[in-house]
Scaffold this motif. Structure first.
Motif, PDB file in Angstrom:
ATOM      1  N   ALA A 103       0.729  -1.269   0.025  1.00  0.00           N
ATOM      2  CA  ALA A 103      -0.021   0.010  -0.019  1.00  0.00           C
ATOM      3  C   ALA A 103       0.826   1.279  -0.063  1.00  0.00           C
ATOM      4  O   ALA A 103       0.515   2.388  -0.683  1.00  0.00           O
ATOM      5  N   THR A 106       2.266   1.510  -3.514  1.00  0.00           N
ATOM      6  CA  THR A 106       1.261   1.869  -4.414  1.00  0.00           C
ATOM      7  C   THR A 106       0.821   3.481  -4.215  1.00  0.00           C
ATOM      8  O   THR A 106       0.633   4.123  -5.418  1.00  0.00           O
ATOM      9  N   LYS A 107       0.811   4.173  -3.013  1.00  0.00           N
ATOM     10  CA  LYS A 107       0.381   5.188  -2.824  1.00  0.00           C
ATOM     11  C   LYS A 107       1.675   6.310  -3.121  1.00  0.00           C
ATOM     12  O   LYS A 107       1.489   7.303  -3.817  1.00  0.00           O
ATOM     13  N   GLU A 110       1.662   6.410  -7.018  1.00  0.00           N
ATOM     14  CA  GLU A 110       0.328   7.306  -7.429  1.00  0.00           C
ATOM     15  C   GLU A 110       0.825   8.928  -7.333  1.00  0.00           C
ATOM     16  O   GLU A 110       0.486   9.696  -7.990  1.00  0.00           O
ATOM     17  N   LEU A 111       1.331   9.327  -6.181  1.00  0.00           N
ATOM     18  CA  LEU A 111       1.849  10.550  -5.970  1.00  0.00           C
ATOM     19  C   LEU A 111       3.308  10.927  -6.955  1.00  0.00           C
ATOM     20  O   LEU A 111       2.845  12.072  -7.625  1.00  0.00           O
ATOM     21  N   THR A 131       9.505  12.178  -2.260  1.00  0.00           N
ATOM     22  CA  THR A 131       8.494  11.331  -2.290  1.00  0.00           C
ATOM     23  C   THR A 131       9.277   9.805  -2.221  1.00  0.00           C
ATOM     24  O   THR A 131       8.856   8.994  -1.531  1.00  0.00           O
TER      25      THR A 131
END
Length: 144
Positions: A103, A106-107, A110-111, A131
């Motif tokens: 997770a 994945t996040k 996405e960012l 990031t």
């Protein structure tokens, strides 16, 4: 459709999956302009042949072979330690820890995708780096 046509279609699907590093039936359907059932059959074959992983707990698949043709090991796979040149000792992660790590990644991706879509500047380059660092440290926390 002939066996030859099916094979050509499958090879095109594998090329798309490995080049784009995205493994979803709907993505394959859009990229190839084919129906969902055909895309699902291609995805199932790709799974059987080790190109993509089985769906995880949320239905997401990973591409296991890169565009370079090299097999990749999923970071949540217990077999990942076999690829370590230093042969560190790793503990086996629980299913909850694997899900948390997936997770976070994945996040983070996405960012990163959102940042990439925002253009190019020094500030966005720094945002990308920070990031990546944040995801790395969060994953390190989960795996330590």
């Amino acid at each position: 459709m002939s066996e030859q046509d099916n094979e050509t279609l499958y090879q095109k699907a594998v090329e798309i999956l490995t080049t784009e590093q995205k493994a979803s039936t709907s993505f394959l359907q859009r990229q190839m302009s084919i129906g969902y059932n055909k895309a699902a059959m291609l995805m199932e074959r790709a799974e059987q042949e080790g190109v993509v992983s089985k769906p995880n707990h949320v239905g997401k698949r990973d591409v296991l072979i890169g565009g370079d043709g090299v097999n990749h090991i999923n970071s949540t796979d217990d077999g990942r330690v076999g690829n370590s040149p230093k042969r560190h000792q790793y503990r086996v992660l629980s299913d909850e820890e694997k899900a948390r790590m997936a997770a976070l990644k994945t996040k983070g991706q996405e960012l990163l995708d959102l940042i990439a879509e925002s253009g190019g500047s020094r500030e966005l380059s720094i945002a990308r780096t920070k990031t990546e660092e944040a995801v790395m440290w969060a994953v390190k926390h989960v795996t330590s």
